[in-house]
Design an enzyme around this catalytic site. Structure first.
Site, PDB file in Angstrom:
ATOM      1  N   ASN A   1       0.849  -1.197   0.000  1.00  7.13           N
ATOM      2  CA  ASN A   1       0.000   0.000   0.000  1.00  7.13           C
ATOM      3  C   ASN A   1       0.886   1.249   0.000  1.00  7.13           C
ATOM      4  OD1 ASN A   1       0.591  -0.847   2.665  1.00  7.13           O
ATOM      5  ND2 ASN A   1      -1.097   0.344   3.533  1.00  7.13           N
TER       6      ASN A   1
ATOM      7  N   CYS B   1      -4.275   0.830  -2.276  1.00  7.52           N
ATOM      8  CA  CYS B   1      -4.127  -0.423  -1.542  1.00  7.52           C
ATOM      9  C   CYS B   1      -3.025  -1.281  -2.159  1.00  7.52           C
ATOM     10  CB  CYS B   1      -5.441  -1.203  -1.588  1.00  7.52           C
ATOM     11  SG  CYS B   1      -6.717  -0.545  -0.502  1.00  7.52           S
TER      12      CYS B   1
ATOM     13  N   GLU C   1      -3.251  -4.363  -2.976  1.00  5.91           N
ATOM     14  CA  GLU C   1      -3.786  -5.175  -4.079  1.00  5.91           C
ATOM     15  C   GLU C   1      -3.629  -4.435  -5.402  1.00  5.91           C
ATOM     16  OE1 GLU C   1      -5.144  -4.638  -1.207  1.00  5.91           O
ATOM     17  OE2 GLU C   1      -6.121  -6.441  -0.410  1.00  5.91           O
TER      18      GLU C   1
ATOM     19  N   CYS D   1     -11.018  -3.739  -3.325  1.00  9.38           N
ATOM     20  CA  CYS D   1      -9.952  -4.636  -3.794  1.00  9.38           C
ATOM     21  C   CYS D   1     -10.482  -6.017  -4.165  1.00  9.38           C
ATOM     22  CB  CYS D   1      -8.840  -4.736  -2.756  1.00  9.38           C
ATOM     23  SG  CYS D   1      -7.830  -3.240  -2.795  1.00  9.38           S
TER      24      CYS D   1
END
Ligand code: THU
Length: 308
Positions: A219, A230, A232, A265
């Site tokens: 992140n 994030c 992801e 996400c």
């Protein structure tokens, strides 16, 4: 150098002894058993593996092989490099330290030859027994001969459709979870490097793509809060930039009781993963729980379905 082309077939083999008998009865020559260890390293582009081969009574041989991903269009099989390796132990240690090992494929291979077609009777550690047919084509071949020979052997060895395995050994091991420890390591490194001075919540995500390549992200926050992203999203960006197309396995790590991807996400993952894709929810010490994407995101939105 002209591209190397061959016609290949791999099938599961429950009864290697009768396959051997059938091949010999059909006129195949037995060239003995080789012990092969293929170590796959995390390459930035394509694949990088060290092949170590031992044969009774012969010096062990080692070759470093860098090659294009098989899925990068079947026609582009020419881009590969072979390097003789005099000290495989030292090279393995160096590449493992610098790049990381993705998976190791170990097998015993009985090599037979029938009319220039290689027949491999393989006993692969953790996977079982397989038979492979490999007809290497001369540069000017239209592949007709190679297809005919492979079809003849296929009939003789009774390799029915349901036994045929399209995936390589490395891919089969990866699908069985062989890369999970390495993904956990990558997620941990990414988590430790996260830029999260505002929330102080560090997240690392590691993804395995459809070719076996591994990607990671952390992140990245911003003083203008909504501009943060994030882990992801970072990892998916790395996967796309690295040439990946699909997520085959994911590790999401944070030092909290049980990290779960945020709602946004889950949708991000869903763009590149299927309902059965395993998502490992991890703490710094390792995987705490594994769920599928469908468990995280039931009734997922999919534009293709929605537009029907
Ligand atoms: N965060 C992630 O990186 N992934 C998630 O799935 C949940 C939240 C980050 C975003 C932000 O930097 C911090 O965690 C606190 O929300």
């Amino acid at each position: 150098m002209a591209p190397h082309r061959n016609v290949e077939l791999k099938a599961r083999d429950q009864d290697p002894e009768s396959t051997l008998r059938a091949a010999l009865a059909h006129g195949a020559q037995d060239h003995g058993v080789l012990q092969q260890v293929d170590t796959y390293f995390a390459a930035r582009e394509g694949r990088l593996k060290l092949r170590e081969e031992r044969r009774d009574g012969a010096e062990p041989e080692a070759t470093l092989i860098a090659y294009a991903r098989a899925d990068a269009a079947a026609a582009r099989t020419s881009a590969y490099h072979l390097v003789d390796v005099p000290d495989p132990g030292a090279l393995t240690a160096a590449l493992d330290a610098a790049l990381g090992t993705v998976v190791v494929v170990q097998k015993l291979r009985r090599l037979l030859l029938w009319e220039d077609v290689r027949i491999h009777l393989d006993e692969v550690q953790d996977l079982g027994t397989f038979v492979e047919l490999e007809a290497v084509a001369p540069a000017d071949s239209d592949l007709g001969d190679e297809h005919r020979k492979v079809a003849e052997l296929r009939a003789v060895l009774k390799l029915e459709d349901e036994r045929v395995e399209p995936r390589g050994y490395a891919a089969l091991l990866l699908a069985g979870g062989a890369a999970t420890p390495r993904l956990v390591d990558l997620a941990r490194t990414a988590m430790d490097r996260a830029y999260a001075p505002y929330s102080n919540f560090h997240v690392g995500v590691a993804l395995r793509d459809e070719t076996g390549a591994l990607h990671a992200g952390a992140n990245v926050e911003n003083g203008a809060y909504p501009q943060g992203n994030c882990a992801e999203a970072s990892a998916i960006g790395a996967l796309v930039a690295g040439g990946g197309h699909r997520i085959a396995e994911a590790v999401v790590m944070a030092d909290t009781a049980l990290i779960v991807p945020c709602g946004g996400c889950r949708q991000r993952l869903s763009e590149f993963a299927g309902p059965d894709t395993p998502i490992h929810l991890a703490g710094p010490e390792g995987v705490r729980r594994t769920v599928t994407l469908a468990e995280l995101l039931p009734l997922a939105f999919d534009l293709e379905d929605a537009a029907k």
